[in-house]
Design a protein around this motif. Structure first.
Motif: not given
Length: 206
Positions: A61-80
């Motif tokens: 779960q630690g690795l899963r969270t470490a993948l999800i959080v920065p991925a969401v940051w990037i998605i938000k950076a594209f305006g979503f």
């Protein structure tokens, strides 16, 4: 080098190759199965689920969270606008992504760790390659998750064309890892040969 020495050198090389292959196979099975077992231990309802281990030693779960959080940051950076929980990412007006065990890249990491640890190289070089490879796999995986969120949000009508993103990701990652391993092996081989040549060139003392 005479014929006897040549045969002996080939014999030693064959022994090293067999030792490497056996070590690679054993370590890969050990790492991959250990990760699968830990996934069962930390997944509620799974065969070997243990609440205590899941609460305190759940690196899955630690690795899963470490993948999800920065991925969401990037998605938000594209305006979503995106929201997430422990296993899922939902992009508003976009895709719903579930980050399963197969999405974590632990299989590729297991192969990398097994290969690097089995290969006869100095420990400093081994750990450096291991860290570099794992970080590379992690970054590529974050980019894959973020890329899916952005692309599926932008091209809604093309979502069916992203069905094989797992396979595409694995091919790209393995290509990157094999290139890195090739350069790493080449470098270590040169250093070993250089050391042998220097030892051979040293004058013999009585």
């Amino acid at each position: 080098m005479n014929e006897i020495q040549t045969k002996e050198a080939r014999k030693q090389a064959n022994k090293k190759a067999i030792k490497f292959i056996v070590a690679l196979f054993v370590l890969y099975i050990l790492f991959s199965q250990a990760n699968l077992f830990m996934n069962s231990v930390t997944s509620p309802g799974a065969k070997y689920y243990n609440a205590t281990i899941s609460a305190h030693f759940n690196y899955i779960q630690g690795l899963r969270t470490a993948l999800i959080v920065p991925a969401v940051w990037i998605i938000k950076a594209f305006g979503f606008y995106a929201i997430y929980n422990e296993t899922d990412v939902m992009v508003v007006a976009g895709p719903y992504l579930r980050i399963n065990y197969s999405c974590l890249g632990l299989g590729v990491m297991s192969f990398l760790a097994a290969f690097v640890l089995a290969f006869p190289a100095p420990w400093k070089s081994t750990f450096k390659m291991l860290a570099t490879g794992i970080v590379t796999i992690y970054i590529l995986n974050v980019c894959r998750i973020a890329g899916l969120g952005v692309l599926l949000g932008l091209f809604e009508s093309q979502r069916q064309n992203f069905t094989y993103h797992h396979e595409i990701f694995n091919v790209i990652v393995y290509i990157c890892i094999f290139v890195m391993l090739y350069l790493w092996i080449k470098k270590n081989t040169k250093e070993v040969n250089k050391t042998k040549n220097e030892d051979t060139d040293q004058p013999q003392q009585d």
